[in-house]
Enzyme design. Structure first.
Site, PDB file in Angstrom:
ATOM      1  N   ALA A 506      18.245  41.175  12.650  1.00  0.00           N
ATOM      2  CA  ALA A 506      17.458  40.582  11.565  1.00  0.00           C
ATOM      3  C   ALA A 506      16.928  39.215  11.987  1.00  0.00           C
ATOM      4  O   ALA A 506      17.594  38.463  12.701  1.00  0.00           O
ATOM      5  CB  ALA A 506      18.307  40.443  10.305  1.00  0.00           C
ATOM      6  N   VAL A 611      29.964  23.977  20.722  1.00  0.00           N
ATOM      7  CA  VAL A 611      30.220  22.722  21.448  1.00  0.00           C
ATOM      8  C   VAL A 611      29.661  22.751  22.864  1.00  0.00           C
ATOM      9  O   VAL A 611      28.938  21.847  23.265  1.00  0.00           O
ATOM     10  CB  VAL A 611      31.734  22.418  21.483  1.00  0.00           C
ATOM     11  N   ALA A 613      28.028  25.498  24.687  1.00  0.00           N
ATOM     12  CA  ALA A 613      27.230  26.673  25.085  1.00  0.00           C
ATOM     13  C   ALA A 613      28.170  27.722  25.673  1.00  0.00           C
ATOM     14  O   ALA A 613      29.023  28.251  24.955  1.00  0.00           O
ATOM     15  CB  ALA A 613      26.120  26.282  26.043  1.00  0.00           C
ATOM     16  N   GLY A 666      13.028  24.844  28.056  1.00  0.00           N
ATOM     17  CA  GLY A 666      13.878  25.514  27.083  1.00  0.00           C
ATOM     18  C   GLY A 666      15.206  24.864  26.832  1.00  0.00           C
ATOM     19  O   GLY A 666      16.128  25.495  26.310  1.00  0.00           O
ATOM     20  N   GLU A 669      15.738  21.890  21.237  1.00  0.00           N
ATOM     21  CA  GLU A 669      15.321  22.610  20.043  1.00  0.00           C
ATOM     22  C   GLU A 669      13.789  22.516  19.930  1.00  0.00           C
ATOM     23  O   GLU A 669      13.162  21.676  20.595  1.00  0.00           O
ATOM     24  CB  GLU A 669      15.971  21.987  18.800  1.00  0.00           C
ATOM     25  N   LYS A 684      29.160  18.198  17.383  1.00  0.00           N
ATOM     26  CA  LYS A 684      30.060  18.794  18.377  1.00  0.00           C
ATOM     27  C   LYS A 684      31.380  18.049  18.482  1.00  0.00           C
ATOM     28  O   LYS A 684      32.445  18.663  18.526  1.00  0.00           O
ATOM     29  CB  LYS A 684      29.343  18.841  19.735  1.00  0.00           C
ATOM     30  N   GLY A 798      20.594  25.979  27.789  1.00  0.00           N
ATOM     31  CA  GLY A 798      19.881  27.134  28.300  1.00  0.00           C
ATOM     32  C   GLY A 798      20.248  28.392  27.555  1.00  0.00           C
ATOM     33  O   GLY A 798      21.409  28.603  27.177  1.00  0.00           O
TER      34      GLY A 798
END
Length: 816
Positions: A506, A611, A613, A666, A669, A684, A798
């Site tokens: 979704a 926190v 990735a 990338g 945000e 974080k 990333g």
């Protein structure tokens, strides 16, 4: 002597009856045969419906009977191609339907359908089908005698569920056998007669019972029950797609499974053949080559401890509670006697050891009568407040584990309760016999499909554990996650025995949902664009309504509204994997509530990627605290974006250009200010402090922003313009650090219950100094690591690494 019984689907059409004749002909090569047949599929239901319509004054019964007549005449024409054969059977069929119409007219005139009249009405189904089969056999040159079961089987006068009179039946069968010369008898199933000659029936499914009664009376060498499935299965195939046949089973196990809802066998069938030790085969008319199931005295041990699973729906629990029960002899006897007077069958019984309550399971349809008769029986105790009025609970079902090998095998109940508990299936009552052959649990009827699949997976499918994923946010990170899932599906099946299925994907505009088997992870983008919209509450309700086992909701968004869905999902034992930081960094009370819900409902709430990735930061912290260590201080670079920016800014290029590069690659945000203003890092360190045991709010985290205030105003384009305007500010920050041989790092700190984030100058030799590219690092100073910290370091930004972190959390949730 062999007894073969064919059910309604086996004789539902002329084509199917041809299959029956072929099977019977082959059996005759091995000795005499008694053939028992049910009514043509659907006929009994149609007769009951017509009778009730007539009793209610609805003349539609006439049309229903005309349709039945036409169906039987059509079957006769197809089975009997010769004019002579048709001319013999058609007058008889006409006479039977004339009687049937007269009977229905009488019901219509009286406006009443008594059990005795209903038995006579239903008997026409088997009478018609059995005579058709006899005519078809004779037309093919097979000698066959029609045996009227009403002349062979004697019962009492309990219409609709008559009880067998065994001695009289054996004499009637022996008399018929003595005067019959044919090697093949054809008898209608389901029907019998009492001593006065009134037609009775043996209960729905009673054709199996007819065959067993005749097999026992004749001392047959075997009984074959021919149906539309290849034997008894480990579970209902309509509920469990991976259900498999049971090759051999004991009489007792078969009786337990059939009593608890295994539709392939009518429960009373087992007893007559069990008493005589007659083996019983359950075979498939439409796949006669299949082995089927052999029911016998001493089958070989099953591979697992459980032989099969079964269930009964439409169940109600009747709870009788009160201090007036404690220590009172005969109390239970009065309860059961009252129910017996109302002819209410008790399916399950359980009583607390304190004797303060007793609970019995009955059919839902019996609840009004049960409540009336029990409250009447205990009216005095209820009036004196020694008992509460009977309290019924409806909408329930029984799920049962059955197997001879369960006896004296520890841990079976524990596995059952654990498997159901992990999937949010609440057990309302439990019953286990002293034989330990059956463990029955009462659950919500809405949970039966999930429960049966969970238990089948636990006890029969050592190969794969199915995990059902609902993924919200198939954007940059979510898209990578779906690619990784597609790539690893085969590996996970082979190495971890996990079958990960994506049930729904979704986004803010569409919701793509799989009907069966999971979504195709190679074509989902095109399919999602064509899927309908679904709001977040509607998505949550979809997950709850689907009620799939091992469900995991994966939130790969930053949407606060998505975080609002975690609590209702966790409360339904749906695991939550969140890349979204909003929930874990919201008000402390909300954070604790989610953690508590996960514990209370035995599921997982995982947010490792909040926190670091893909870095195992929260997991490492949890390992430290669980093992008794105490975290005293944490120092960290928690923004791959900011680390990339300050590692690449050296004054030779404008600060704005470096930020634009980070966004292009990338690492930021869509709005880079969310990374550069420090709020993301503050979230974080707040989460880490909470996981370390501190009750901190977001307002408790000091955020020393390095951005001029004007940079945070307007849109993204205005932000970049302001960065350019303030280039001297950023250059001054760099020069101040470089002049001392230091590097700029945006550092998050926690110590002594205080947390802060801000830009710091890091000297050579510090663990943060050599941090390159977009890497993150966390330094844990604990009682065990007081001087030299425990360091977790690696890529902290990333889409690929973040997706891998989410993937790792999914695996953790799946292996609960």
């Amino acid at each position: 002597m062999q007894v073969l019984k064919f059910g309604g689907t086996s004789v539902a059409s002329a084509e199917n009856i041809e299959k029956v004749i072929a099977i019977v002909t082959r059996a005759l090569a091995h000795g005499p045969v008694v053939l028992v047949v049910s009514a043509l599929g659907g006929t009994t239901d149609a007769l009951i419906s017509a009778g009730r319509a007539a009793a209610s004054g609805d003349e539609s019964f006439r049309q229903a009977l005309r349709q039945l007549e036409a169906r039987h005449f059509t079957a006769a024409e197809q089975l009997l191609p010769s004019f002579e054969a048709q001319a013999e059977i058609q007058p008889w069929l006409t006479a039977q339907f004339t009687e049937l119409v007269l009977l229905a007219d009488g019901i219509f005139a009286l406006g009443e359908l008594s059990p005795r009249t209903l038995d006579r009405l239903m008997s026409y189904g088997e009478l018609l089908s059995s005579r058709l089969v006899v005519a078809a056999l004779q037309a093919r040159g097979v000698a066959a005698a029609w045996a009227d079961s009403r002349q062979l089987i004697r019962t009492n006068s309990r219409f609709s569920m008559a009880l067998l009179e065994e001695v009289a039946t054996e004499q009637l069968v022996a008399d018929f056998q003595a005067k019959t010369t044919e090697n093949l008898w054809v008898a209608p199933g389901f029907i019998a007669a009492d001593a006065e000659g009134h037609t009775t029936t043996l209960g729905r499914g009673g054709s199996d019972y007819t065959a067993a009664i005749l097999a026992a009376a004749l001392g047959a060498e075997k009984l074959e029950i021919w149906t539309d499935v290849s034997g008894m299965l480990t579970a209902d195939p309509r509920l469990v797609r991976s259900a498999r046949p049971i090759a051999r089973i004991s009489y007792e196990e078969a009786m337990e499974l059939s009593h608890f809802g295994a539709k392939v066998l009518y429960a009373p069938t087992v007893q007559p053949v069990r008493q005589r030790g007659i083996p019983m085969w359950i075979k498939n008319t439409f796949a006669p080559q299949d082995y089927g199931t052999l029911v016998e005295v001493a089958p070989p041990p099953s591979i697992g401890v459980v032989r099969g699973l079964s269930s009964i729906g439409n169940l109600a629990l009747l709870n009788l509670e009160g201090s007036g029960m404690v220590g009172v002899p005969g109390f239970s006897a009065r309860l059961f006697a009252a129910l017996a007077r109302a002819r209410i069958n008790v399916v399950l019984i359980t009583q607390s050891s304190s004797e303060h309550s007793i609970c019995v399971g009955v059919n839902e349809g019996d609840v009004p009568a049960a409540q009336a008769v029990v409250d009447e029986e205990f009216a005095a105790e209820i009036a004196a407040d020694r008992l509460e009025p009977l309290r019924p609970e409806t909408g329930l079902a029984i799920v049962a584990l059955v197997g001879d090998m369960m006896r004296n095998h520890p841990g079976i109940s524990g596995r059952l309760f654990s498997a159901l508990g992990h999937n949010g299936v609440n057990i309302r009552a439990i019953a286990q016999g002293a034989s330990e052959r059956n463990i029955s649990t009462v659950i919500r009827a809405a949970d039966v499909r999930k429960a049966i699949n969970v238990l089948h997976e636990e006890f029969f499918e050592a190969t794969y554990k199915q995990v059902n994923l609902f993924i919200l946010g198939p954007g940059n990170v979510g898209g990578k996650l779906l690619s990784q899932l597609a790539q690893q599906q085969e590996y996970l099946r082979d190495k971890l025995a996990l079958d990960l299925r994506v049930v729904a994907i979704a986004n803010s505009r569409h919701c793509l949902v799989s009907d069966e088997g999971g979504l195709d992870l190679t074509t989902w983008p095109e399919a999602l664009d064509k899927a309908p919209a679904l709001s977040l509450p509607e998505l949550t309700q979809l997950i709850i309504d689907k009620n799939l086992r091992n469900s995991v909701f994966v939130d790969v968004t930053a949407n606060p509204a998505a975080a609002d869905q975690y609590a209702p999902l966790l409360a339904k034992s749906v695991a939550v994997v969140a890349c979204n930081k909003v929930a874990a960094s919201a008000a402390y009370a909300s954070y604790r509530q989610l953690k508590q819900l996960a514990r209370d409902f035995n599921t997982k709430y995982l947010f490792e990627t909040n926190v670091g990735a893909g870095l195992p930061v929260i997991g490492t912290l949890a390992d430290l605290t669980r093992s008794g260590d105490v975290v005293r201080r944490m120092q960290a670079v928690l923004s791959g974006t900011l680390n990339f920016v300050f590692n690449n800014y050296d004054g030779t290029r404008p600060f704005a250009e470096v930020v634009a590069q980070a966004q292009a690659e990338g690492y930021t945000e869509p709005d880079p200010r969310l990374d550069l203003n420090g709020s993301d890092v503050a979230r974080k360190i707040l989460i880490l402090a909470r996981e370390a045991g501190q009750q901190l709010e977001m307002s408790d985290v000091a955020n020393e922003s390095f951005l001029p205030a004007s940079c945070l105003e307007g849109d993204v384009a205005a932000f970049y313009k302001e960065l350019a305007v303030h280039e001297p500010h950023f250059r001054a920050l760099y020069d101040a650090a470089a002049s001392q041989g230091k590097r700029l790092k945006f550092v998050a700190q926690y110590a002594d219950g205080q947390a802060s984030v801000g830009l710091q100058q890091i000297a050579p030799g510090h663990d943060l100094y050599e941090l390159r590219g977009k890497d993150n690092v966390v330094l844990f100073y604990t009682d065990r690591y007081p001087e030299q910290p425990l360091v977790v370091k690696g890529a902290g930004a990333g889409a690929e690494v973040t997706a891998s972190g989410v993937f790792a959390d999914i695996i953790r949730a799946a292996r609960l």
